[in-house]
Design a protein around this motif. Structure first.
Motif, PDB file in Angstrom:
ATOM      1  N   GLN A 202       0.851  -1.188   0.000  1.00 38.75           N
ATOM      2  CA  GLN A 202       0.000   0.000   0.000  1.00 38.75           C
ATOM      3  C   GLN A 202       0.886   1.236   0.000  1.00 38.75           C
ATOM      4  O   GLN A 202       1.735   1.406   0.866  1.00 38.75           O
ATOM      5  N   THR A 203       0.652   2.099  -0.957  1.00 38.39           N
ATOM      6  CA  THR A 203       1.488   3.297  -1.082  1.00 38.39           C
ATOM      7  C   THR A 203       0.747   4.585  -0.760  1.00 38.39           C
ATOM      8  O   THR A 203       1.386   5.629  -0.577  1.00 38.39           O
ATOM      9  N   ASP A 204      -0.570   4.534  -0.679  1.00 37.56           N
ATOM     10  CA  ASP A 204      -1.318   5.736  -0.308  1.00 37.56           C
ATOM     11  C   ASP A 204      -2.755   5.354   0.005  1.00 37.56           C
ATOM     12  O   ASP A 204      -3.261   4.306  -0.428  1.00 37.56           O
ATOM     13  N   SER A 205      -3.421   6.232   0.767  1.00 39.28           N
ATOM     14  CA  SER A 205      -4.840   6.040   1.046  1.00 39.28           C
ATOM     15  C   SER A 205      -5.506   7.393   1.231  1.00 39.28           C
ATOM     16  O   SER A 205      -4.887   8.360   1.677  1.00 39.28           O
ATOM     17  N   LEU A 206      -6.762   7.463   0.862  1.00 43.51           N
ATOM     18  CA  LEU A 206      -7.571   8.676   0.926  1.00 43.51           C
ATOM     19  C   LEU A 206      -8.837   8.375   1.706  1.00 43.51           C
ATOM     20  O   LEU A 206      -9.560   7.418   1.383  1.00 43.51           O
ATOM     21  N   ALA A 380      -5.410   3.792  10.228  1.00 38.77           N
ATOM     22  CA  ALA A 380      -3.972   4.049  10.248  1.00 38.77           C
ATOM     23  C   ALA A 380      -3.399   3.764   8.868  1.00 38.77           C
ATOM     24  O   ALA A 380      -4.017   3.083   8.045  1.00 38.77           O
ATOM     25  N   THR A 381      -2.211   4.276   8.597  1.00 38.21           N
ATOM     26  CA  THR A 381      -1.541   3.995   7.329  1.00 38.21           C
ATOM     27  C   THR A 381      -0.434   2.976   7.553  1.00 38.21           C
ATOM     28  O   THR A 381       0.172   2.903   8.622  1.00 38.21           O
ATOM     29  N   ASP A 382      -0.183   2.193   6.515  1.00 35.19           N
ATOM     30  CA  ASP A 382       0.845   1.157   6.587  1.00 35.19           C
ATOM     31  C   ASP A 382       1.212   0.765   5.171  1.00 35.19           C
ATOM     32  O   ASP A 382       0.485   1.057   4.220  1.00 35.19           O
ATOM     33  N   ASP A 383       2.351   0.067   5.014  1.00 35.10           N
ATOM     34  CA  ASP A 383       2.723  -0.372   3.674  1.00 35.10           C
ATOM     35  C   ASP A 383       2.026  -1.676   3.280  1.00 35.10           C
ATOM     36  O   ASP A 383       2.160  -2.132   2.148  1.00 35.10           O
ATOM     37  N   THR A 384       1.270  -2.277   4.205  1.00 31.92           N
ATOM     38  CA  THR A 384       0.407  -3.406   3.894  1.00 31.92           C
ATOM     39  C   THR A 384      -1.032  -2.943   4.022  1.00 31.92           C
ATOM     40  O   THR A 384      -1.389  -2.283   5.001  1.00 31.92           O
ATOM     41  N   TYR A 385      -1.865  -3.289   3.035  1.00 36.37           N
ATOM     42  CA  TYR A 385      -3.243  -2.798   3.034  1.00 36.37           C
ATOM     43  C   TYR A 385      -3.983  -3.252   4.285  1.00 36.37           C
ATOM     44  O   TYR A 385      -3.907  -4.409   4.693  1.00 36.37           O
ATOM     45  N   ALA A 386      -4.699  -2.334   4.885  1.00 39.02           N
ATOM     46  CA  ALA A 386      -5.635  -2.589   5.976  1.00 39.02           C
ATOM     47  C   ALA A 386      -5.007  -3.341   7.139  1.00 39.02           C
ATOM     48  O   ALA A 386      -5.240  -4.534   7.311  1.00 39.02           O
ATOM     49  N   PRO A 387      -4.195  -2.663   7.957  1.00 37.18           N
ATOM     50  CA  PRO A 387      -3.702  -3.317   9.167  1.00 37.18           C
ATOM     51  C   PRO A 387      -4.855  -3.635  10.110  1.00 37.18           C
ATOM     52  O   PRO A 387      -5.959  -3.079   9.981  1.00 37.18           O
ATOM     53  N   GLN A 388      -4.606  -4.509  11.059  1.00 41.40           N
ATOM     54  CA  GLN A 388      -5.593  -4.772  12.099  1.00 41.40           C
ATOM     55  C   GLN A 388      -5.336  -3.842  13.283  1.00 41.40           C
ATOM     56  O   GLN A 388      -4.327  -3.137  13.323  1.00 41.40           O
ATOM     57  N   TYR A 389      -6.260  -3.869  14.238  1.00 40.18           N
ATOM     58  CA  TYR A 389      -6.171  -2.945  15.365  1.00 40.18           C
ATOM     59  C   TYR A 389      -6.330  -3.713  16.680  1.00 40.18           C
ATOM     60  O   TYR A 389      -7.270  -4.507  16.828  1.00 40.18           O
ATOM     61  N   GLN A 390      -5.401  -3.460  17.587  1.00 33.12           N
ATOM     62  CA  GLN A 390      -5.479  -4.032  18.923  1.00 33.12           C
ATOM     63  C   GLN A 390      -6.155  -3.009  19.835  1.00 33.12           C
ATOM     64  O   GLN A 390      -5.694  -1.868  19.949  1.00 33.12           O
ATOM     65  N   VAL A 391      -7.253  -3.430  20.466  1.00 33.12           N
ATOM     66  CA  VAL A 391      -8.019  -2.546  21.344  1.00 33.12           C
ATOM     67  C   VAL A 391      -7.749  -2.960  22.792  1.00 33.12           C
ATOM     68  O   VAL A 391      -7.989  -4.111  23.175  1.00 33.12           O
ATOM     69  N   TYR A 392      -7.230  -2.018  23.581  1.00 33.37           N
ATOM     70  CA  TYR A 392      -6.929  -2.268  24.987  1.00 33.37           C
ATOM     71  C   TYR A 392      -7.896  -1.466  25.849  1.00 33.37           C
ATOM     72  O   TYR A 392      -8.275  -0.335  25.502  1.00 33.37           O
TER      73      TYR A 392
END
Length: 593
Positions: A202-206, A380-392
C-alpha cells in the motif's frame, strides 16, 4: 504445520516413435527444457515453494474452520478435508457451511460460497454417492460406522487454474454448518505455492469526507455529494462484527484525486470501501487522462452495506510514476457512485515488510443507554493494506497495554464493548498492527461511561439444556443483529424448549424487553422467567424477508442478585410457516426508578 519443497522442471516435452514394429509404436515423453527453477526462486522470482498446511479442530460455534492463514505471496491450489458431524439428529446439515477466502487485507471475501458440497463441485449433500475425479471428489462417506459416531464425509478439490492468488496475505476457511452452528470436528490439508515476501504494498490512502485527507490528495468533483454517515456491517465477514460507522459520499458527477504509487510498480490495484446499499454502481476509470476501463460492481445488500472492492490498473498507465491522478466518471443511469475511502496498492518487486503502521488517530468512545460502549477510530496507514487494530481497555485510567488488557484484535474501525456493568467507566487505547506483527504507536487515552440498562446478548447466554440444536447465527439474509449475531434455535417440531442463563449484579425491580427474529420458517414461541410464563406467545412467521422485531415488552419483574433462567419454548407454528425455528437477538433489563 507447513512443509516447503522447491519445485523444478527441466527438459522439453516431445514425442518419438521407437521400436522395430512400427505397428506398435512406443511413445516417449520428455519434459521441456527450461532454466532451472532455482533461478526463479529468488526473492522476486515467479516460482514459489510448495506448502501443505494442516489443521484438525473441534470446531467452535461462530468461528470458521481455518484452511490456511499466512502472509507473503503465492497461490492456493487445493484442499483435502474430513468432516465429522457431531449433532445426533442433524444428518449432513454441516454441509450447509460456506467457504470464505480473504486476500491481501480485504474485509470483504474474494470467495464466498453457497455450501460445502458446492465448493467441492458437487451438489445436494453429495446425494449421488461417493465419487473420485481428477480435480475433485467425495471419496468417503460413513454414517454411524467404522469409527464415525454420526455422519462423516471426506472431500477434496484441486484448484490448479482457478486457485486464489495473493500478494501480501491470505485467510481461507469454511463454515461448519450454516453460520458455523453445527458441532463438528474438521480436519484439512491445504496446498499452496508461496514465498515469504510481499509483492503488494500500500502506497497511499484517501479518506473520503475528511477535509485534510481530501485536500492532501486534491480530491475534486463538480458534484461530490454530501458526507453522510453509514452504520452497518460487511457481507461475508467471518467473525462477529459490530456496526461500523463511517462517512461516505454518493455522487453522480466525475471525481478525481491523486494517489502516490511505487515508481517501480508493475501495476496498481485501486481499492475502494463502498456502500453497496444500491447495486450496479459503475464508473469509467482514467489515469492521467488515459482511459483504463469501466469499474462495475453489481453486488448489493441493504442489510450489510459495507463492501471492499478493487480495480486493476495496468503497468502501462502506472509504471515509472510516483503518483497518479485517477478520474472516476459515474455511468449515466447507474446507481450513485459511493466511497468511504480509496487506496493505492502497488504491485512491486518482492520485499520484506519492515515498517510499522502509523499511530491510530481519532479515537472516540461513547457510552450507550445499555451496559456497553462503542469505540471508533480513523484508519492508520501502513505499507500493507488494511492493518488490524489491537483494542486495549481497563476500568483503571493509567493501565498498561498488555495481554491482560487486550480486549480484541480486529480489521474493522470500531469495537462494541458489551456485557459490562451499568454506570461503569472504561478507558481505552488502540494501536494498529500489520500482518508481519509490527505494531504502531498507541493512541491517546479516551474514556466513556456505560448506561443504566443491562443488555444480555442472547448468543452469549449459557445454554443449560435444549431439546433441539441451538447456537449463534451470524449476520445473514440482509439483517444485522445486535453484536453481529443472534441465538438460533433450530427446532424441527413442537413442543421444543431451551433453558438459558443470565445474571444480574444488583437486586431490584426491572423492566424486561426482548428482540426476536421472524422469518418464513419460524414457529410460535413463548418465554418463562425462572419457570414462570411471561408475556403472550409470539408468532415468528413472516412471509418473505427475515426481519427483526422492535423491542417487545415482557413486563416488570423483581430480580435478586445472581443467576436467573430464561426458558424459550416453541409451541407450534403458523399454518403458513415452513418450520419451527426461533431466534432471540437480545434481552434488555432496565432497573425501575
Amino acid at each position: 504445520m507447513a512443509d516447503a519443497l522447491p519445485v523444478e522442471r527441466h527438459g522439453h516435452v516431445g514425442q518419438r516413435l521407437a521400436g522395430r514394429d512400427q505397428r506398435r509404436p512406443t511413445v516417449c515423453l520428455s519434459p521441456p527444457r527450461q532454466p532451472p527453477a532455482s533461478a526463479q526462486l529468488g526473492a522476486d522470482g515467479s516460482t514459489g515453494y510448495f506448502h501443505a498446511a494442516s489443521d484438525r479442530t473441534i470446531e467452535t460455534p461462530g468461528q470458521d474452520h481455518t484452511f490456511v492463514d499466512t502472509i507473503g505471496h503465492g497461490r492456493v491450489v487445493g484442499v483435502t478435508e474430513t468432516m465429522e458431524g457431531l449433532a445426533q439428529d442433524a444428518g449432513r446439515g454441516y454441509l450447509e457451511g460456506d467457504e470464505r477466502l480473504f486476500v491481501d487485507g480485504s474485509v470483504s471475501p474474494q470467495m464466498s460460497g453457497t455450501g460445502t458440497e458446492d465448493f467441492y463441485e458437487s451438489g445436494w449433500y453429495f446425494n449421488r454417492g461417493t465419487d473420485t475425479n481428477p480435480f475433485n471428489g467425495d471419496p468417503a462417506h460413513e454414517n454411524r460406522g467404522l469409527g464415525c459416531v454420526y455422519d462423516c464425509t471426506g472431500a477434496y478439490r484441486l484448484m490448479l487454474t482457478e486457485g486464489a492468488q495473493y500478494g501480501s496475505s491470505v485467510r481461507f476457511g469454511i463454515e461448519h454448518g450454516a453460520y458455523d452452528t453445527d458441532p463438528a470436528i474438521y480436519g484439512s490439508t491445504t496446498y499452496y505455492y508461496a514465498q515469504d515476501k510481499n509483492v503488494m504494498r500500500q502506497t497511499d490512502s484517501l479518506t473520503v469526507g475528511d477535509t485534510g485527507s481530501e485536500s492532501a490528495h486534491q480530491y475534486k468533483s463538480t458534484n461530490p455529494g454530501a458526507v453522510t454517515a453509514v452504520s452497518s456491517g460487511y457481507e461475508g465477514y467471518d467473525r462477529t462484527q459490530p456496526a461500523v460507522t463511517r462517512g461516505i459520499r454518493a455522487t453522480a458527477g466525475p471525481v478525481s484525486f491523486q494517489l502516490a504509487v511505487a515508481r517501480d510498480n508493475r501495476g496498481v490495484e485501486l481499492r475502494r470501501t463502498s456502500d453497496q446499499n444500491q447495486g450496479y454502481q459503475s464508473a469509467t476509470v482514467s489515469v492521467n487522462g488515459i482511459a483504463a476501463g469501466t469499474w462495475t460492481q453489481p453486488l448489493s445488500n441493504q442489510g450489510l452495506r459495507w463492501l471492499d472492492d478493487s480495480f486493476e490498473l495496468p503497468a502501462a498507465l502506472t509504471a515509472g510514476r510516483s503518483s497518479i491522478t485517477v478520474t472516476l466518471t459515474p455511468a449515466a443511469g447507474s446507481a450513485a457512485w459511493t466511497a468511504a475511502s480509496y487506496a493505492a496498492v502497488s504491485d512491486v518487486p518482492a520485499t520484506v515488510d519492515s515498517r510499522a503502521p502509523s499511530a491510530t488517530l481519532g479515537l472516540h468512545a461513547a457510552g450507550t443507554d445499555t451496559n456497553s460502549i462503542n469505540v471508533t477510530w480513523l484508519p492508520a496507514t501502513d505499507d500493507t493494506y488494511a492493518p488490524q487494530y489491537q483494542v486495549y481497555g481497563s476500568t483503571t485510567p493509567n493501565f498498561t497495554a498488555a495481554g491482560s488488557t487486550l480486549l480484541t484484535t480486529t480489521p474493522l474501525l470500531s469495537y462494541a464493548h458489551g456485557d459490562l456493568g451499568t454506570k461503569q467507566t472504561w478507558y481505552y487505547r488502540v494501536r494498529a498492527v500489520d500482518a508481519a506483527g509490527h505494531a504502531g504507536p498507541l493512541s491517546a487515552l479516551v474514556s466513556a461511561v456505560t448506561g443504566n440498562k443491562l443488555r444480555v446478548e442472547a448468543e452469549s447466554m449459557p445454554v443449560v439444556s435444549a431439546t433441539a440444536p441451538i447456537g449463534p447465527q451470524g449476520d445473514c439474509c440482509n439483517v444485522h443483529w445486535s453484536n453481529g449475531s443472534q441465538l438460533w434455535f433450530t427446532a424441527k417440531s413442537a413442543p421444543q424448549n431451551a433453558v438459558l442463563q443470565f445474571s444480574v449484579s444488583t437486586a431490584g425491580t426491572y423492566d424486561l424487553s426482548m428482540v426476536l427474529t421472524k422469518a418464513v420458517d419460524y414457529g410460535i414461541v413463548t418465554f418463562a422467567l425462572d419457570g414462570t410464563t411471561m408475556g403472550e406467545p409470539v408468532d415468528g412467521y413472516n412471509a418473505g424477508a427475515v426481519v427483526i422485531t422492535p423491542p417487545l415488552s415482557y413486563g416488570q419483574h423483581q430480580l435478586s442478585a445472581g443467576t436467573h433462567t430464561l426458558t424459550m419454548t416453541v409451541t407450534g407454528k403458523n399454518a403458513s410457516a415452513a418450520g419451527y425455528f426461533a431466534g432471540l437477538d437480545y434481552l434488555d433489563l432496565t432497573q425501575a426508578t
